[in-house]
Scaffold this motif. Sequence first.
Motif, PDB file in Angstrom:
ATOM      1  N   ASP A 154       0.868  -1.182   0.000  1.00 54.77           N
ATOM      2  CA  ASP A 154       0.000   0.000   0.000  1.00 54.77           C
ATOM      3  C   ASP A 154       0.901   1.227   0.000  1.00 54.77           C
ATOM      4  OD1 ASP A 154      -2.771  -1.193   0.446  1.00 54.77           O
ATOM      5  OD2 ASP A 154      -1.661  -2.046   2.122  1.00 54.77           O
ATOM      6  N   LEU A 155       0.645   2.143  -0.936  1.00 50.06           N
ATOM      7  CA  LEU A 155       1.541   3.284  -1.075  1.00 50.06           C
ATOM      8  C   LEU A 155       0.789   4.435  -1.732  1.00 50.06           C
ATOM      9  CD1 LEU A 155       5.221   3.102  -2.209  1.00 50.06           C
ATOM     10  CD2 LEU A 155       3.705   4.701  -3.359  1.00 50.06           C
ATOM     11  N   THR A 156       1.067   5.655  -1.291  1.00 51.81           N
ATOM     12  CA  THR A 156       0.483   6.838  -1.926  1.00 51.81           C
ATOM     13  C   THR A 156       1.567   7.889  -2.142  1.00 51.81           C
ATOM     14  OG1 THR A 156      -0.103   7.840   0.206  1.00 51.81           O
ATOM     15  CG2 THR A 156      -1.783   6.469  -0.871  1.00 51.81           C
ATOM     16  N   ILE A 157       1.447   8.611  -3.240  1.00 50.94           N
ATOM     17  CA  ILE A 157       2.344   9.729  -3.547  1.00 50.94           C
ATOM     18  C   ILE A 157       1.483  10.878  -4.032  1.00 50.94           C
ATOM     19  CG2 ILE A 157       4.338  10.524  -4.883  1.00 50.94           C
ATOM     20  CD1 ILE A 157       4.959   7.531  -5.398  1.00 50.94           C
ATOM     21  N   GLY A 158       1.612  12.032  -3.408  1.00 51.05           N
ATOM     22  CA  GLY A 158       0.868  13.211  -3.816  1.00 51.05           C
ATOM     23  C   GLY A 158       1.651  14.051  -4.806  1.00 51.05           C
ATOM     24  N   ALA A 159       0.977  14.970  -5.452  1.00 51.44           N
ATOM     25  CA  ALA A 159       1.628  15.862  -6.410  1.00 51.44           C
ATOM     26  C   ALA A 159       2.709  16.679  -5.712  1.00 51.44           C
ATOM     27  CB  ALA A 159       0.593  16.782  -7.044  1.00 51.44           C
ATOM     28  N   GLY A 160       3.892  16.723  -6.295  1.00 54.61           N
ATOM     29  CA  GLY A 160       5.000  17.477  -5.739  1.00 54.61           C
ATOM     30  C   GLY A 160       5.657  16.843  -4.533  1.00 54.61           C
ATOM     31  N   GLU A 161       5.295  15.606  -4.230  1.00 54.75           N
ATOM     32  CA  GLU A 161       5.798  14.935  -3.030  1.00 54.75           C
ATOM     33  C   GLU A 161       6.941  13.985  -3.376  1.00 54.75           C
ATOM     34  OE1 GLU A 161       3.603  13.201   0.873  1.00 54.75           O
ATOM     35  OE2 GLU A 161       2.998  12.293  -1.022  1.00 54.75           O
ATOM     36  N   VAL A 162       7.894  13.861  -2.454  1.00 58.31           N
ATOM     37  CA  VAL A 162       8.980  12.893  -2.584  1.00 58.31           C
ATOM     38  C   VAL A 162       8.811  11.843  -1.498  1.00 58.31           C
ATOM     39  CG1 VAL A 162      11.470  12.504  -2.567  1.00 58.31           C
ATOM     40  CG2 VAL A 162      10.542  14.615  -3.552  1.00 58.31           C
ATOM     41  N   VAL A 163       8.640  10.606  -1.916  1.00 56.08           N
ATOM     42  CA  VAL A 163       8.452   9.490  -0.993  1.00 56.08           C
ATOM     43  C   VAL A 163       9.638   8.545  -1.134  1.00 56.08           C
ATOM     44  CG1 VAL A 163       7.029   7.481  -0.418  1.00 56.08           C
ATOM     45  CG2 VAL A 163       5.944   9.664  -1.035  1.00 56.08           C
ATOM     46  N   CYS A 164      10.246   8.180  -0.016  1.00 60.57           N
ATOM     47  CA  CYS A 164      11.323   7.192  -0.028  1.00 60.57           C
ATOM     48  C   CYS A 164      10.758   5.830   0.354  1.00 60.57           C
ATOM     49  CB  CYS A 164      12.432   7.580   0.942  1.00 60.57           C
ATOM     50  SG  CYS A 164      13.651   8.717   0.236  1.00 60.57           S
ATOM     51  N   LEU A 165      11.035   4.857  -0.487  1.00 58.99           N
ATOM     52  CA  LEU A 165      10.639   3.472  -0.262  1.00 58.99           C
ATOM     53  C   LEU A 165      11.866   2.752   0.289  1.00 58.99           C
ATOM     54  CD1 LEU A 165       8.248   1.469  -0.885  1.00 58.99           C
ATOM     55  CD2 LEU A 165       9.424   0.990  -3.039  1.00 58.99           C
ATOM     56  N   ILE A 166      11.813   2.366   1.548  1.00 54.91           N
ATOM     57  CA  ILE A 166      13.029   1.870   2.182  1.00 54.91           C
ATOM     58  C   ILE A 166      12.854   0.438   2.681  1.00 54.91           C
ATOM     59  CG2 ILE A 166      13.563   4.236   2.886  1.00 54.91           C
ATOM     60  CD1 ILE A 166      13.086   3.377   5.771  1.00 54.91           C
ATOM     61  N   GLY A 167      13.989  -0.206   2.901  1.00 54.57           N
ATOM     62  CA  GLY A 167      14.024  -1.582   3.370  1.00 54.57           C
ATOM     63  C   GLY A 167      15.334  -2.214   2.956  1.00 54.57           C
ATOM     64  N   ARG A 168      15.631  -3.368   3.527  1.00 55.35           N
ATOM     65  CA  ARG A 168      16.865  -4.069   3.184  1.00 55.35           C
ATOM     66  C   ARG A 168      16.820  -4.590   1.749  1.00 55.35           C
ATOM     67  NH1 ARG A 168      15.584  -5.847   8.388  1.00 55.35           N
ATOM     68  NH2 ARG A 168      14.576  -7.688   7.493  1.00 55.35           N
ATOM     69  N   ASN A 169      17.957  -5.032   1.262  1.00 49.44           N
ATOM     70  CA  ASN A 169      18.013  -5.624  -0.072  1.00 49.44           C
ATOM     71  C   ASN A 169      17.132  -6.865  -0.140  1.00 49.44           C
ATOM     72  OD1 ASN A 169      19.830  -3.754  -1.109  1.00 49.44           O
ATOM     73  ND2 ASN A 169      21.626  -4.953  -0.499  1.00 49.44           N
ATOM     74  N   GLY A 170      16.408  -7.008  -1.239  1.00 50.00           N
ATOM     75  CA  GLY A 170      15.636  -8.215  -1.472  1.00 50.00           C
ATOM     76  C   GLY A 170      14.267  -8.264  -0.823  1.00 50.00           C
ATOM     77  N   VAL A 171      13.784  -7.132  -0.275  1.00 48.48           N
ATOM     78  CA  VAL A 171      12.496  -7.173   0.430  1.00 48.48           C
ATOM     79  C   VAL A 171      11.329  -6.755  -0.461  1.00 48.48           C
ATOM     80  CG1 VAL A 171      13.557  -6.807   2.688  1.00 48.48           C
ATOM     81  CG2 VAL A 171      12.745  -4.824   1.363  1.00 48.48           C
TER      82      VAL A 171
ATOM     83  N   ARG B   8      17.595  14.262   3.466  1.00 49.72           N
ATOM     84  CA  ARG B   8      17.692  15.416   2.569  1.00 49.72           C
ATOM     85  C   ARG B   8      16.526  15.512   1.587  1.00 49.72           C
ATOM     86  NH1 ARG B   8      23.110  16.129  -0.569  1.00 49.72           N
ATOM     87  NH2 ARG B   8      21.998  18.057  -1.085  1.00 49.72           N
ATOM     88  N   CYS B   9      15.962  14.390   1.208  1.00 49.80           N
ATOM     89  CA  CYS B   9      15.048  14.401   0.064  1.00 49.80           C
ATOM     90  C   CYS B   9      13.587  14.144   0.400  1.00 49.80           C
ATOM     91  CB  CYS B   9      15.498  13.349  -0.962  1.00 49.80           C
ATOM     92  SG  CYS B   9      17.151  13.601  -1.627  1.00 49.80           S
ATOM     93  N   ALA B  10      13.320  13.291   1.370  1.00 48.25           N
ATOM     94  CA  ALA B  10      11.977  12.735   1.505  1.00 48.25           C
ATOM     95  C   ALA B  10      11.016  13.652   2.249  1.00 48.25           C
ATOM     96  CB  ALA B  10      12.046  11.386   2.213  1.00 48.25           C
ATOM     97  N   ASP B  11       9.749  13.594   1.826  1.00 50.77           N
ATOM     98  CA  ASP B  11       8.642  14.164   2.599  1.00 50.77           C
ATOM     99  C   ASP B  11       8.015  13.083   3.475  1.00 50.77           C
ATOM    100  OD1 ASP B  11       8.600  16.851   1.417  1.00 50.77           O
ATOM    101  OD2 ASP B  11       8.016  15.815  -0.414  1.00 50.77           O
ATOM    102  N   ARG B  12       7.889  11.888   2.898  1.00 53.67           N
ATOM    103  CA  ARG B  12       7.337  10.763   3.644  1.00 53.67           C
ATOM    104  C   ARG B  12       8.145   9.500   3.352  1.00 53.67           C
ATOM    105  NH1 ARG B  12       2.872   8.716   2.488  1.00 53.67           N
ATOM    106  NH2 ARG B  12       2.522   9.699   0.454  1.00 53.67           N
ATOM    107  N   VAL B  13       7.938   8.501   4.212  1.00 53.93           N
ATOM    108  CA  VAL B  13       8.667   7.242   4.114  1.00 53.93           C
ATOM    109  C   VAL B  13       7.670   6.082   4.134  1.00 53.93           C
ATOM    110  CG1 VAL B  13      10.266   5.699   5.326  1.00 53.93           C
ATOM    111  CG2 VAL B  13      10.745   8.157   5.228  1.00 53.93           C
ATOM    112  N   HIS B  14       7.887   5.121   3.227  1.00 52.18           N
ATOM    113  CA  HIS B  14       7.173   3.848   3.267  1.00 52.18           C
ATOM    114  C   HIS B  14       8.219   2.754   3.461  1.00 52.18           C
ATOM    115  CE1 HIS B  14       2.942   4.644   1.866  1.00 52.18           C
ATOM    116  NE2 HIS B  14       3.512   5.804   1.610  1.00 52.18           N
ATOM    117  N   VAL B  15       8.018   1.914   4.459  1.00 51.95           N
ATOM    118  CA  VAL B  15       8.956   0.827   4.753  1.00 51.95           C
ATOM    119  C   VAL B  15       8.380  -0.480   4.230  1.00 51.95           C
ATOM    120  CG1 VAL B  15      10.239  -0.384   6.545  1.00 51.95           C
ATOM    121  CG2 VAL B  15       9.729   2.048   6.832  1.00 51.95           C
ATOM    122  N   VAL B  16       9.212  -1.216   3.489  1.00 56.73           N
ATOM    123  CA  VAL B  16       8.812  -2.505   2.927  1.00 56.73           C
ATOM    124  C   VAL B  16       9.629  -3.607   3.588  1.00 56.73           C
ATOM    125  CG1 VAL B  16       8.715  -3.909   0.828  1.00 56.73           C
ATOM    126  CG2 VAL B  16       8.177  -1.476   0.718  1.00 56.73           C
TER     127      VAL B  16
END
Length: 235
Positions: free
Chosen positions: A21-38, A199-207
């Motif tokens: 589940d993920l959302t990105i708004g107009a003009g928004e920077v979202v970082c999708l984070i997690g370890r390798n292979g997730v 430096r970059c993100a407005d929001r974070v989604h963890v996978v």
Amino acid sequence: MLTMTAIHAAYGKSEALHGIDLTIGAGEVVCLIGRNGVGKSSTMKAIVREQITVTAGEVVFDGAPLTGLAPFEIIRRGVGYVPENRRVFASLSVLENLRVPRPVTATDRRRWTLDEVFALFPQLYDYRHRTAGVMSGGEQQMLSIARSLLTQPKLLLLDEPHEGLAPKVAEEVVDAIVALKREGVSMLISEQALNTIRRCADRVHVVDRGMTVWNGTVAGFYEDPEIARKYLMVQ
């Protein structure tokens, strides 16, 4: 701008995503984070329908579902994609690579020009007649981002944008991402580096294990160091 709801996806019979589940708004920077292979790269591939089959759930971009569209059609709708392996045309020059994207006539998009991407990445102008295959990994990454911008995207997907780059070059790539953010470019960035997130993100989604396990603001992410420790193995 983009919503992913309960996405399951598979490579053949091997399921890689089990509920994204993920959302990105107009003009928004979202970082999708997690370890390798997730499942970070698989999440991006599920958006552009590349080498993966979405078996359940829905991806909606700019108010319309992406179901049934081919990757090139999704790109034409305004999703720019910079894969982890960059995929420049090695036998072509920098300039020839940048002339590959077809012109987009849509009037509701920020329109990037060659001069603007050369201003963002001055090295590319200096090397504009150089064959892309002999360039360094960092230069190829800059070229891949620049070429994607020339597709006139509403949303830019960056998969591990400075993976394997020398620290100085990686910082130059992050500087460019920050500049794009100031331009109002919407971005989804697959990331593990805490400095880039800060430096970059407005929001974070963890996978983790193909599922969304946490999402929130950057402030909320840093207020709970257990999240980074558990899902990025940062002590």
